[in-house]
Motif scaffolding. Structure first.
Motif, PDB file in Angstrom:
ATOM      1  N   UNK A   1      23.644  13.709  10.513  1.00 19.86           N
ATOM      2  CA  UNK A   1      24.882  13.364  11.221  1.00 19.86           C
ATOM      3  C   UNK A   1      25.601  14.613  11.701  1.00 19.86           C
ATOM      4  N   UNK A   2      26.216  14.498  12.870  1.00 22.37           N
ATOM      5  CA  UNK A   2      27.163  15.501  13.353  1.00 22.37           C
ATOM      6  C   UNK A   2      28.494  14.773  13.514  1.00 22.37           C
ATOM      7  N   UNK A   3      29.440  15.088  12.645  1.00 25.73           N
ATOM      8  CA  UNK A   3      30.696  14.344  12.606  1.00 25.73           C
ATOM      9  C   UNK A   3      31.763  14.991  13.488  1.00 25.73           C
ATOM     10  N   UNK A   4      32.764  14.197  13.830  1.00 24.95           N
ATOM     11  CA  UNK A   4      33.892  14.669  14.634  1.00 24.95           C
ATOM     12  C   UNK A   4      34.882  15.427  13.759  1.00 24.95           C
ATOM     13  N   UNK A   5      35.517  16.443  14.359  1.00 27.27           N
ATOM     14  CA  UNK A   5      36.529  17.225  13.649  1.00 27.27           C
ATOM     15  C   UNK A   5      37.905  16.921  14.235  1.00 27.27           C
ATOM     16  N   UNK A   6      38.822  16.374  13.450  1.00 28.56           N
ATOM     17  CA  UNK A   6      40.171  16.092  13.965  1.00 28.56           C
ATOM     18  C   UNK A   6      40.951  17.382  14.164  1.00 28.56           C
TER      19      UNK A   6
ATOM     20  N   UNK B   1       0.821  -1.220   0.000  1.00 30.87           N
ATOM     21  CA  UNK B   1       0.000   0.000   0.000  1.00 30.87           C
ATOM     22  C   UNK B   1       0.854   1.269   0.000  1.00 30.87           C
ATOM     23  N   UNK B   2       2.196   1.140  -0.205  1.00 30.36           N
ATOM     24  CA  UNK B   2       3.032   2.317  -0.415  1.00 30.36           C
ATOM     25  C   UNK B   2       3.954   2.714   0.702  1.00 30.36           C
ATOM     26  N   UNK B   3       4.102   1.860   1.745  1.00 35.34           N
ATOM     27  CA  UNK B   3       4.956   2.211   2.875  1.00 35.34           C
ATOM     28  C   UNK B   3       6.304   1.490   2.843  1.00 35.34           C
ATOM     29  N   UNK B   4       6.772   1.089   1.683  1.00 31.58           N
ATOM     30  CA  UNK B   4       8.102   0.490   1.560  1.00 31.58           C
ATOM     31  C   UNK B   4       9.156   1.593   1.507  1.00 31.58           C
ATOM     32  N   UNK B   5      10.351   1.306   2.017  1.00 29.88           N
ATOM     33  CA  UNK B   5      11.436   2.304   2.035  1.00 29.88           C
ATOM     34  C   UNK B   5      11.944   2.499   0.608  1.00 29.88           C
ATOM     35  N   UNK B   6      11.789   3.721   0.116  1.00 34.78           N
ATOM     36  CA  UNK B   6      12.199   4.037  -1.248  1.00 34.78           C
ATOM     37  C   UNK B   6      13.371   5.011  -1.299  1.00 34.78           C
ATOM     38  N   UNK B   7      13.464   5.933  -0.332  1.00 30.05           N
ATOM     39  CA  UNK B   7      14.498   6.974  -0.375  1.00 30.05           C
ATOM     40  C   UNK B   7      15.131   7.142   1.004  1.00 30.05           C
ATOM     41  N   UNK B   8      16.442   7.398   1.004  1.00 29.22           N
ATOM     42  CA  UNK B   8      17.195   7.641   2.241  1.00 29.22           C
ATOM     43  C   UNK B   8      17.931   8.966   2.081  1.00 29.22           C
ATOM     44  N   UNK B   9      17.669   9.912   2.975  1.00 30.60           N
ATOM     45  CA  UNK B   9      18.345  11.200   2.964  1.00 30.60           C
ATOM     46  C   UNK B   9      19.355  11.231   4.113  1.00 30.60           C
ATOM     47  N   UNK B  10      20.615  11.505   3.801  1.00 31.83           N
ATOM     48  CA  UNK B  10      21.674  11.611   4.813  1.00 31.83           C
ATOM     49  C   UNK B  10      22.249  13.027   4.745  1.00 31.83           C
ATOM     50  N   UNK B  11      22.122  13.755   5.827  1.00 34.77           N
ATOM     51  CA  UNK B  11      22.609  15.137   5.895  1.00 34.77           C
ATOM     52  C   UNK B  11      23.804  15.225   6.840  1.00 34.77           C
ATOM     53  N   UNK B  12      24.801  16.035   6.476  1.00 39.94           N
ATOM     54  CA  UNK B  12      25.965  16.252   7.335  1.00 39.94           C
ATOM     55  C   UNK B  12      27.078  15.241   7.172  1.00 39.94           C
ATOM     56  N   UNK B  13      26.997  14.390   6.165  1.00 40.24           N
ATOM     57  CA  UNK B  13      28.027  13.361   5.982  1.00 40.24           C
ATOM     58  C   UNK B  13      29.171  13.907   5.130  1.00 40.24           C
ATOM     59  N   UNK B  14      30.387  13.848   5.695  1.00 42.88           N
ATOM     60  CA  UNK B  14      31.593  14.218   4.968  1.00 42.88           C
ATOM     61  C   UNK B  14      32.571  13.039   4.872  1.00 42.88           C
TER      62      UNK B  14
ATOM     63  N   UNK C   1      27.227  12.444  16.875  1.00 40.42           N
ATOM     64  CA  UNK C   1      25.827  12.231  17.229  1.00 40.42           C
ATOM     65  C   UNK C   1      25.017  12.118  15.946  1.00 40.42           C
ATOM     66  N   UNK C   2      23.807  11.588  16.068  1.00 39.31           N
ATOM     67  CA  UNK C   2      22.970  11.401  14.881  1.00 39.31           C
ATOM     68  C   UNK C   2      21.503  11.479  15.265  1.00 39.31           C
ATOM     69  N   UNK C   3      20.683  11.757  14.258  1.00 37.26           N
ATOM     70  CA  UNK C   3      19.223  11.776  14.403  1.00 37.26           C
ATOM     71  C   UNK C   3      18.649  10.992  13.236  1.00 37.26           C
ATOM     72  N   UNK C   4      17.661  10.143  13.508  1.00 37.30           N
ATOM     73  CA  UNK C   4      17.017   9.369  12.452  1.00 37.30           C
ATOM     74  C   UNK C   4      15.510   9.489  12.601  1.00 37.30           C
TER      75      UNK C   4
END
Length: 272
Positions: A123-128, A56-69, A108-111
């Motif tokens: 995503x919030x990534x670590x800075x060396x 009925x249309x609730x299958x996972x079709x798209x994944x958005x990832x923000x903040x990834x380096x 840290x991350x949020x989903x």
């Protein structure tokens, strides 16, 4: 398809036509039976339910990832564990979040689920800020909290060559104070530093001049060094600033020591 819709409409009209004449007790029993049947079906046949949701249309079709380096995208996909015809509601978000936050570069991350078929990850990534040379000369990237991000391969060291290199067992947990002082005073000629057991830093200017900073006074010690820098002879290899009242210098034994005439000439030029 049109025939199916017509049959469905006739069935719905037939059911509701007779439903309104049922006694209240029978209506309540009917609701209870349907509700319990749905719960039992969900518990004992979850895969069938998720297949139905996908239809009925609730299958996972798209994944958005923000903040990834620098985070490995394949690792995120493995954490989601996506398989064909997997519904959006079958994702165990707390488990996925825990897996993602244990990845080396992730601080840290949020989903979130976005109906009907999207997954959003921020995503919030670590800075060396430094490269720690640890036991057996192995090198590690360190973040501002003093934690190890990843171990560096010999091929990766060139990529991070501009970062400050630190040594000492407790150097990672104390590097933030040193890095802040270097940024505050705009010092870019210090590329290596050693944190000693006594709780202070030895920093190396232009890879040759060793400056012994006082314990717990990194910024003050670097300010003193900047004030004295233009007066330091070229053949000095160690400057000891641990005492607030004096400055001790150690000259290079292989280099010529400045005689009295050279010192007088230098002071005269500075006065002019």
């Amino acid at each position: 398809m049109a025939c199916f819709k017509k049959t469905y409409c006739l069935f719905k009209c037939y059911v509701f036509q007779y439903y309104q004449w049922l006694p209240f007790a029978l209506k309540t029993t009917l609701f209870f039976v349907i509700g319990m049947g749905s719960v039992l079906y969900t518990v004992y046949f979850p895969s069938s339910l998720h297949r139905l949701l996908c239809c009925v249309g609730f299958s996972v079709q798209e994944i958005f990832v923000e903040g990834r380096k620098r985070t490995d995208l394949s690792g995120i996909k493995r954490a989601l564990n996506l398989i064909p015809q997997k519904s959006l509601f079958s994702l165990d978000l707390p488990k996925i979040l825990n897996t993602i936050e244990r990845m080396p570069w992730v601080r840290s991350a949020v989903i979130e689920r976005i109906l009907p078929n999207r997954v959003y990850i921020r995503l919030c990534e670590k800075d060396p800020i430094a490269v720690w040379i640890g036991p057996e000369q192995k090198q590690y990237l360190i973040d501002k909290e003093g934690t190890i991000i990843v171990a560096l391969n010999p091929k990766d060291t060139v990529k991070w060559n501009k970062l400050l290199k630190i040594m000492g067992a407790n150097a990672p947990s104390n590097v933030l104070d040193l890095q802040r002082a270097l940024s505050l005073l705009h010092i870019k000629t210090i590329h290596r530093a050693v944190f000693l057991r006594s709780g202070r830093w030895d920093v190396y200017v232009d890879h040759t001049l060793c400056v012994k900073l006082p314990e717990g006074e990194v910024t003050f010690g670097l300010q003193r060094f900047l004030a004295l820098r233009h007066k330091i002879p070229k053949n000095v290899k160690v400057i000891d600033l641990r005492s607030g009242d004096s400055v001790l210098m150690e000259f290079d034994k292989n280099g010529p020591l400045p005689n009295k005439e050279q010192r007088d000439k230098k002071e005269k030029n500075e006065e002019v």
